[in-house]
Design an enzyme around this catalytic site. Structure first.
Site, PDB file in Angstrom:
ATOM      1  N   ASN A  68      -1.039  10.240   5.358  1.00 32.17           N
ATOM      2  CA  ASN A  68      -2.325   9.801   5.898  1.00 32.17           C
ATOM      3  C   ASN A  68      -3.432  10.809   5.683  1.00 32.17           C
ATOM      4  OD1 ASN A  68      -2.090   7.073   7.370  1.00 32.17           O
ATOM      5  ND2 ASN A  68      -0.192   8.138   7.839  1.00 32.17           N
ATOM      6  N   THR A 119       0.865  -1.192   0.000  1.00 33.62           N
ATOM      7  CA  THR A 119       0.000   0.000   0.000  1.00 33.62           C
ATOM      8  C   THR A 119       0.897   1.236   0.000  1.00 33.62           C
ATOM      9  OG1 THR A 119      -0.265  -0.249   2.414  1.00 33.62           O
ATOM     10  CG2 THR A 119      -2.044  -1.071   1.015  1.00 33.62           C
ATOM     11  N   GLU A 149       5.731   4.842   7.528  1.00 41.45           N
ATOM     12  CA  GLU A 149       5.283   6.009   6.758  1.00 41.45           C
ATOM     13  C   GLU A 149       5.982   7.280   7.245  1.00 41.45           C
ATOM     14  OE1 GLU A 149       0.822   4.426   5.560  1.00 41.45           O
ATOM     15  OE2 GLU A 149       1.048   5.762   7.269  1.00 41.45           O
ATOM     16  N   THR A 202       1.596  -8.245  12.005  1.00 37.76           N
ATOM     17  CA  THR A 202       1.723  -6.983  11.302  1.00 37.76           C
ATOM     18  C   THR A 202       0.560  -6.856  10.333  1.00 37.76           C
ATOM     19  OG1 THR A 202       3.136  -5.643   9.920  1.00 37.76           O
ATOM     20  CG2 THR A 202       3.214  -7.991   9.550  1.00 37.76           C
TER      21      THR A 202
END
Length: 393
Positions: free
Chosen positions: A388, A140, A265, A181
């Site tokens: 995000n 992703t 991230e 995870t």
């Protein structure tokens, strides 16, 4: 590794031609064990997977990115079942030996037409595809694929035997595992019983994936699956062979878990926090976990600021027994706090230099007992917020 085949394609679930649908196919039914999220909001694939894994056997895993199939109600369950039927019919295997996984945006129904056309495409690639193709299909916000391969030798009455193990994972954000995870798959050629595999995987998960944090969020789709194809010459049947298998599994899981944190991230730094000298095992875990999850600690790390007050404060609110006057805090080998006393500007300057590195270790000694635990975590940067904020755009 003999016994496993892979595929990964762009089925149209995601934009821009990026791979989004992958398959692991076992030559024959494999011994299987899995651990799933403890989040009460669970995706449809997790709900079905928890039922399916009770058999301790699996032959195919279909995984997609771009859609989590979570918070989709009965339709989500039916879509997951329909996907299983398509895989089973396409590859000629029993439906109860197919597991599905999903990752991506929560709340949107699966685009089933993409699966109906995509799964037959996977069949055309299954003999030429690689684990890298599958790894790419489950990403992703990850910056890279995560693949690990290791072997271990063991001595038996029949001579030297080798265990081969491969691991693949995805995960970059929404990482505060309470089991595993985001998605991780470990494959081995060893012969092992389902009960031994389950015990080994649960233990390995607890020591690795349950000791990492990117942002403190537990996913709805967390799945850690291990498949033992039994195509090699290593048989796990006694304490000695179990120990070798356990050690190898933990190494593979730790490599994958570390990679996830390093690829967090917006992350720029990988940090290991070790809490030692705790009065109980649970106290060591609580203090290490609180520090690893602290946004204030994470932002201080990003700013390369050895803000020891934030670290000790996190331990103090963790629920662990602490005594501020007995704490020692080290950045690598530099003592910034000893017996609760700041060691001055010179020590802080040394600690600040250490924090410029991309990998940092911290040790908090509570000096109250003999118990130790540790976590891996990353820093928080502006990019985490940007990634995000734009995730569903």
């Amino acid at each position: 590794m003999k016994g496993f085949a892979f595929a990964g394609i762009h089925a149209g679930i995601k934009k821009n031609g990026i791979k989004d649908l992958g398959l692991i196919l076992c030559e024959k039914p494999a011994t299987a064990a899995a651990v799933f999220t403890r989040n009460q909001v669970r995706a449809a694939p997790v709900i079905l997977g928890q039922q399916m894994i009770q058999k301790g056997v699996c032959q195919a895993v279909l995984a997609n990115s771009g859609n989590a199939n979570c918070f989709t109600g009965e339709q989500g369950i039916e879509d997951a079942r329909r996907t299983i039927r398509i895989v089973a019919d396409t590859f000629g295997i029993p439906r109860d030996l197919v597991m599905v996984s999903s990752t991506g945006v929560i709340g949107a129904p699966l685009p089933m037409e993409k699966f109906e056309t995509g799964i037959p495409q996977l069949k055309t690639q299954i003999h030429t595809g690689t684990l890298a193709d599958f790894a790419a299909a489950i990403l992703t916000t990850d910056l890279s694929t995560k693949i690990v391969e290791m072997t271990a030798d063991m001595d038996t009455d029949q001579g030297r035997r080798t265990i081969t193990m491969k691991g693949v994972a995805k995960g970059s954000g929404m990482i505060r595992p309470d089991m595993a995870t985001m998605l991780a798959y470990v494959l081995t050629d060893a012969h092992i019983s389902a009960s031994d595999l389950k015990q080994a995987l649960t233990s390995a998960c607890d020591k690795t994936f349950n000791r990492i944090s990117v942002d403190g969020d537990t996913s709805t789709n967390d799945t850690l699956l291990c498949l033992a194809g039994g195509t090699g010459n290593a048989h796990i049947t006694d304490d000695a062979s179990r120990a070798v298998f356990q050690d190898l599994l933990e190494k593979v899981c730790l490599d994958l878990a570390t990679w996830i944190v390093r690829d967090g991230e917006g992350a720029t730094k990988l940090v290991q926090i070790t809490v030692k000298g705790a009065a109980t095992k649970q106290d060591a875990f609580k203090a290490a976990e609180a520090i690893a999850h602290s946004n204030l600690v994470k932002t201080a790390v990003y700013g390369e600021d050895p803000n020891w007050g934030r670290i000790t404060a996190a331990a103090g609110r963790s629920g662990a027994r602490v005594d501020p006057d007995r704490m020692d805090l080290f950045f690598d080998t530099v003592a910034l706090v000893l017996q609760g006393k700041w060691q001055g500007k010179a020590a802080e300057k040394q600690a600040a230099e250490i924090m410029k590195a991309s990998e940092i270790s911290m040790t908090l000694d509570l000096n109250l007992g003999d118990h130790t635990d540790q976590f891996l975590f990353c820093d928080f940067s502006e990019n985490y917020v940007k990634i995000n904020a734009d995730y569903r755009s």
